[in-house]
Design a protein around this motif. Sequence first.
Motif, PDB file in Angstrom:
ATOM      1  N   VAL A 137       0.855  -1.190   0.000  1.00 38.28           N
ATOM      2  CA  VAL A 137       0.000   0.000   0.000  1.00 38.28           C
ATOM      3  C   VAL A 137       0.887   1.236   0.000  1.00 38.28           C
ATOM      4  O   VAL A 137       1.838   1.331   0.783  1.00 38.28           O
ATOM      5  N   VAL A 138       0.604   2.161  -0.912  1.00 35.75           N
ATOM      6  CA  VAL A 138       1.380   3.397  -1.011  1.00 35.75           C
ATOM      7  C   VAL A 138       0.423   4.587  -0.989  1.00 35.75           C
ATOM      8  O   VAL A 138      -0.785   4.423  -1.165  1.00 35.75           O
ATOM      9  N   ARG A 139       0.996   5.784  -0.775  1.00 36.15           N
ATOM     10  CA  ARG A 139       0.173   6.989  -0.668  1.00 36.15           C
ATOM     11  C   ARG A 139       0.817   8.106  -1.476  1.00 36.15           C
ATOM     12  O   ARG A 139       2.036   8.269  -1.456  1.00 36.15           O
ATOM     13  N   GLY A 140       0.004   8.873  -2.176  1.00 31.51           N
ATOM     14  CA  GLY A 140       0.481  10.055  -2.890  1.00 31.51           C
ATOM     15  C   GLY A 140      -0.332  11.267  -2.468  1.00 31.51           C
ATOM     16  O   GLY A 140      -1.549  11.164  -2.284  1.00 31.51           O
ATOM     17  N   ARG A 185      -2.749  10.709  -7.698  1.00 31.83           N
ATOM     18  CA  ARG A 185      -2.887   9.346  -8.206  1.00 31.83           C
ATOM     19  C   ARG A 185      -1.649   8.945  -8.988  1.00 31.83           C
ATOM     20  O   ARG A 185      -1.143   7.826  -8.866  1.00 31.83           O
ATOM     21  N   GLY A 186      -1.126   9.882  -9.795  1.00 34.76           N
ATOM     22  CA  GLY A 186       0.111   9.610 -10.530  1.00 34.76           C
ATOM     23  C   GLY A 186       1.259   9.287  -9.584  1.00 34.76           C
ATOM     24  O   GLY A 186       2.028   8.347  -9.817  1.00 34.76           O
ATOM     25  N   ARG A 187       1.356  10.045  -8.488  1.00 33.74           N
ATOM     26  CA  ARG A 187       2.438   9.806  -7.502  1.00 33.74           C
ATOM     27  C   ARG A 187       2.290   8.437  -6.849  1.00 33.74           C
ATOM     28  O   ARG A 187       3.270   7.714  -6.661  1.00 33.74           O
ATOM     29  N   ALA A 188       1.058   8.084  -6.477  1.00 28.34           N
ATOM     30  CA  ALA A 188       0.838   6.793  -5.820  1.00 28.34           C
ATOM     31  C   ALA A 188       1.115   5.640  -6.784  1.00 28.34           C
ATOM     32  O   ALA A 188       1.793   4.670  -6.421  1.00 28.34           O
ATOM     33  N   LEU A 189       0.619   5.755  -8.010  1.00 28.63           N
ATOM     34  CA  LEU A 189       0.831   4.669  -8.976  1.00 28.63           C
ATOM     35  C   LEU A 189       2.310   4.519  -9.323  1.00 28.63           C
ATOM     36  O   LEU A 189       2.811   3.397  -9.468  1.00 28.63           O
ATOM     37  N   ARG A 190       3.028   5.654  -9.414  1.00 29.90           N
ATOM     38  CA  ARG A 190       4.476   5.551  -9.692  1.00 29.90           C
ATOM     39  C   ARG A 190       5.212   4.899  -8.517  1.00 29.90           C
ATOM     40  O   ARG A 190       6.191   4.195  -8.711  1.00 29.90           O
ATOM     41  N   ALA A 191       4.715   5.116  -7.290  1.00 27.44           N
ATOM     42  CA  ALA A 191       5.342   4.486  -6.126  1.00 27.44           C
ATOM     43  C   ALA A 191       5.155   2.964  -6.153  1.00 27.44           C
ATOM     44  O   ALA A 191       5.920   2.226  -5.538  1.00 27.44           O
TER      45      ALA A 191
END
Length: 201
Positions: A137-140, A185-191
């Motif tokens: 699980v990641v967060r942006g 969302r872009g930040r989370a998906l890239r993570a």
Amino acid sequence: MTRLLLATRNAKKLAELRRILERAGVSGVAVVGLADVPEFPEAPETGATFEENALAKARDAAKATGLPAVADDSGLAVDALNGMPGVLSARWAGRHGDDRANLELVLGQLADVPDERRGAAFVCAAALVTPSGAETVVRGEWRGTLTREPRGTHGFGYDPIFVPEGETRTSAELTPEEKDAASHRGRALRALLPCLEELTI
């Protein structure tokens, strides 16, 4: 080719993940959505946090389909409203998905709030669950301020009233490419990319 289920029926989210994988040079992953797999019962979003909701959706999708599954939960956290609407962002005005009513309610609640106290952040938690049971699980977060009037026609939800830090335009005035590069969302998906790359090994 590894099939990766993005647990959504939102075509814009599917296109966004495909663009992010392509830009990162991740090949061997075919992103499919809920419309591409047999229907299964989807649990209601009852978590107290974005992370809880994203993980529950991804677990359901992976269990029902046998595919690695990504799910996200996102929303707007307004400083002057103590982080609300938060996980209630999509149904803040009472009906799920009524973007205009939600946006107007937030603007109404902030009517007396001065410009210097109109800080907010778009928040996205993204979860990846594999058939083997591995969970990530990641967060942006995307910080900015809220306008007094909606501007722009791109995007959806609260985009027309959110001006990202360092910008004069709202996120509804950015191109899809500009938004992908900066958005929560872009930040989370890239993570999640390192984990998604492992699916192809």
